[in-house]
Design a protein around this motif. Structure first.
Motif, mmCIF file in Angstrom:
data_model
loop_
_atom_site.group_PDB
_atom_site.id
_atom_site.type_symbol
_atom_site.label_atom_id
_atom_site.label_comp_id
_atom_site.label_asym_id
_atom_site.label_seq_id
_atom_site.Cartn_x
_atom_site.Cartn_y
_atom_site.Cartn_z
ATOM 1 N N THR A 13 4.102 17.383 2.686
ATOM 2 C CA THR A 13 3.571 16.019 2.038
ATOM 3 C C THR A 13 4.497 15.161 2.404
ATOM 4 O OG1 THR A 13 2.797 17.552 0.170
ATOM 5 C CG2 THR A 13 3.304 15.042 -0.174
ATOM 6 N N ILE A 14 3.801 13.913 2.789
ATOM 7 C CA ILE A 14 4.758 12.725 3.339
ATOM 8 C C ILE A 14 4.409 11.462 2.260
ATOM 9 C CG2 ILE A 14 4.879 11.216 5.274
ATOM 10 C CD1 ILE A 14 5.893 13.976 5.919
ATOM 11 N N LEU A 15 5.099 10.581 2.020
ATOM 12 C CA LEU A 15 4.886 9.534 1.419
ATOM 13 C C LEU A 15 5.335 8.179 1.862
ATOM 14 C CD1 LEU A 15 7.276 10.194 -1.887
ATOM 15 C CD2 LEU A 15 4.909 10.806 -1.606
ATOM 16 N N LEU A 16 4.206 7.313 2.155
ATOM 17 C CA LEU A 16 4.437 6.025 2.884
ATOM 18 C C LEU A 16 4.252 4.957 2.040
ATOM 19 C CD1 LEU A 16 1.983 6.602 6.085
ATOM 20 C CD2 LEU A 16 4.733 6.762 6.112
ATOM 21 N N ASP A 17 4.968 3.916 2.205
ATOM 22 C CA ASP A 17 4.941 2.640 1.534
ATOM 23 C C ASP A 17 4.993 1.638 2.460
ATOM 24 O OD1 ASP A 17 5.886 1.687 -1.819
ATOM 25 O OD2 ASP A 17 6.321 0.218 0.053
ATOM 26 N N SER A 18 3.964 0.610 2.521
ATOM 27 C CA SER A 18 4.010 -0.524 3.533
ATOM 28 C C SER A 18 5.135 -1.336 3.159
ATOM 29 C CB SER A 18 2.706 -1.162 3.235
ATOM 30 O OG SER A 18 2.503 -1.936 1.907
ATOM 31 N N GLU A 19 5.576 -1.350 1.965
ATOM 32 C CA GLU A 19 7.007 -2.196 1.768
ATOM 33 C C GLU A 19 8.026 -1.548 1.939
ATOM 34 O OE1 GLU A 19 5.944 -3.561 -2.169
ATOM 35 O OE2 GLU A 19 5.202 -5.423 -1.436
ATOM 36 N N ARG A 20 8.219 -0.327 2.354
ATOM 37 C CA ARG A 20 9.385 0.673 2.835
ATOM 38 C C ARG A 20 10.143 0.739 1.533
ATOM 39 N NH1 ARG A 20 8.037 -2.613 7.243
ATOM 40 N NH2 ARG A 20 7.598 -1.585 8.890
ATOM 41 N N GLN A 21 9.842 1.009 0.493
ATOM 42 C CA GLN A 21 10.430 1.224 -0.698
ATOM 43 C C GLN A 21 11.030 2.602 -0.744
ATOM 44 O OE1 GLN A 21 8.992 -0.237 -4.529
ATOM 45 N NE2 GLN A 21 8.376 -2.013 -3.488
ATOM 46 N N PHE A 22 10.466 3.536 0.143
ATOM 47 C CA PHE A 22 11.009 4.926 0.218
ATOM 48 C C PHE A 22 10.636 5.495 1.583
ATOM 49 C CE2 PHE A 22 7.151 5.092 -2.530
ATOM 50 C CZ PHE A 22 6.106 5.549 -1.681
ATOM 51 N N MET B 287 0.781 -1.218 -0.209
ATOM 52 C CA MET B 287 -0.078 -0.041 -0.090
ATOM 53 C C MET B 287 0.815 1.107 0.160
ATOM 54 S SD MET B 287 -3.005 1.252 2.830
ATOM 55 C CE MET B 287 -3.576 -0.569 2.720
ATOM 56 N N ARG B 288 0.630 2.210 -0.759
ATOM 57 C CA ARG B 288 1.023 3.450 -0.730
ATOM 58 C C ARG B 288 0.233 4.519 -0.469
ATOM 59 N NH1 ARG B 288 4.943 2.978 -6.164
ATOM 60 N NH2 ARG B 288 6.553 1.721 -5.048
ATOM 61 N N MET B 289 0.756 5.560 0.253
ATOM 62 C CA MET B 289 -0.170 6.547 0.714
ATOM 63 C C MET B 289 0.750 8.093 0.548
ATOM 64 S SD MET B 289 -2.058 5.585 4.173
ATOM 65 C CE MET B 289 -3.144 4.486 4.194
ATOM 66 N N VAL B 290 -0.068 9.139 -0.367
ATOM 67 C CA VAL B 290 0.543 10.281 -0.591
ATOM 68 C C VAL B 290 -0.566 11.151 0.256
ATOM 69 C CG1 VAL B 290 1.023 12.350 -2.066
ATOM 70 C CG2 VAL B 290 1.324 9.929 -2.872
ATOM 71 N N ILE B 291 0.263 11.551 1.492
ATOM 72 C CA ILE B 291 -0.283 12.092 2.493
ATOM 73 C C ILE B 291 -0.116 13.712 2.585
ATOM 74 C CG2 ILE B 291 -0.809 12.517 5.214
ATOM 75 C CD1 ILE B 291 0.573 9.614 4.888
ATOM 76 N N GLN B 292 -1.190 14.678 2.366
ATOM 77 C CA GLN B 292 -0.872 15.916 2.605
ATOM 78 C C GLN B 292 -1.835 16.774 3.518
ATOM 79 O OE1 GLN B 292 -2.187 16.594 -1.809
ATOM 80 N NE2 GLN B 292 -0.157 17.728 -1.934
ATOM 81 N N LYS B 293 -1.240 17.379 4.360
ATOM 82 C CA LYS B 293 -1.685 18.339 5.338
ATOM 83 C C LYS B 293 -2.489 19.354 4.726
ATOM 84 C CE LYS B 293 0.429 21.159 8.298
ATOM 85 N NZ LYS B 293 1.203 21.496 9.387
ATOM 86 N N VAL B 294 -3.872 19.406 4.981
ATOM 87 C CA VAL B 294 -4.723 20.317 4.330
ATOM 88 C C VAL B 294 -5.511 21.201 5.273
ATOM 89 C CG1 VAL B 294 -4.877 18.956 2.414
ATOM 90 C CG2 VAL B 294 -6.596 18.765 4.210
ATOM 91 N N GLU B 295 -5.731 22.342 4.830
ATOM 92 C CA GLU B 295 -6.825 23.141 5.270
ATOM 93 C C GLU B 295 -8.035 22.601 5.334
ATOM 94 O OE1 GLU B 295 -6.515 27.498 4.806
ATOM 95 O OE2 GLU B 295 -4.581 27.691 5.555
#
Length: 149
Positions: free
Chosen positions: A140-149, A1-9
């Motif tokens: 902006t944070i990138l998360l990858d369950s396989e820890r590819q980044f 699973m990959r997530m691109v997380i952005q903090k938003v107003e």
């Protein structure tokens, strides 16, 4: 699973002119899924998501989580996060879960997220969505369950 997380107003998802999800302060999260994403992966990624310390504390240090500040979460399915454009000009999506698999996985992820003590909204799977957001920071944070980044 990959997530691109952005903090938003604020963030909003519209489908065919109808608002389908909307949050104020919080995290807008694009979610890409693999066929192997199971309950363990979902739990890990949701835990990371709600506990990321990306909000400022009283000393302007990134020390608080979305949970700490009472923000919301907008989950938006996005198979293109697994697009591989290293060869040629058209990305390949061979690694991504099939639409049928991804629909089930995203549905289960959303069920789990809605058990969190936060407002959780979502985009609509397999539709053309209009996603509007106002970045806060930007962070902006990138998360990858396989820890590819």
């Amino acid at each position: 699973m990959r997530m691109v997380i952005q903090k938003v107003e604020r963030a909003k998802v519209t489908v065919d002119g109808t608002v389908r999800g909307e949050i104020g302060n919080g995290l807008m999260v694009l979610v890409g899924l693999l066929p192997s994403d199971d309950e363990k992966v979902m739990d890990y990624m949701l835990d990371k998501l709600v506990n990321l310390r990306i909000y400022e504390d009283e000393n302007d240090k990134l020390n608080l989580s979305v949970k700490d500040v009472g923000g919301g979460i907008m989950l938006v399915p996005n198979f293109t996060l697994y697009g591989d454009a290293r060869k040629g000009r058209r990305p390949s999506y061979f690694a991504a879960a099939s639409p049928e698999e991804a629909d089930k996985i995203f549905g289960r992820l959303l069920e789990k997220a809605k058990q969190l003590p936060l407002k959780v909204e979502s985009g609509v799977f397999r539709t053309h969505m209009k996603v509007e957001l106002v970045n806060d920071g930007p962070v902006t944070i990138l998360l990858d369950s396989e820890r590819q980044f």
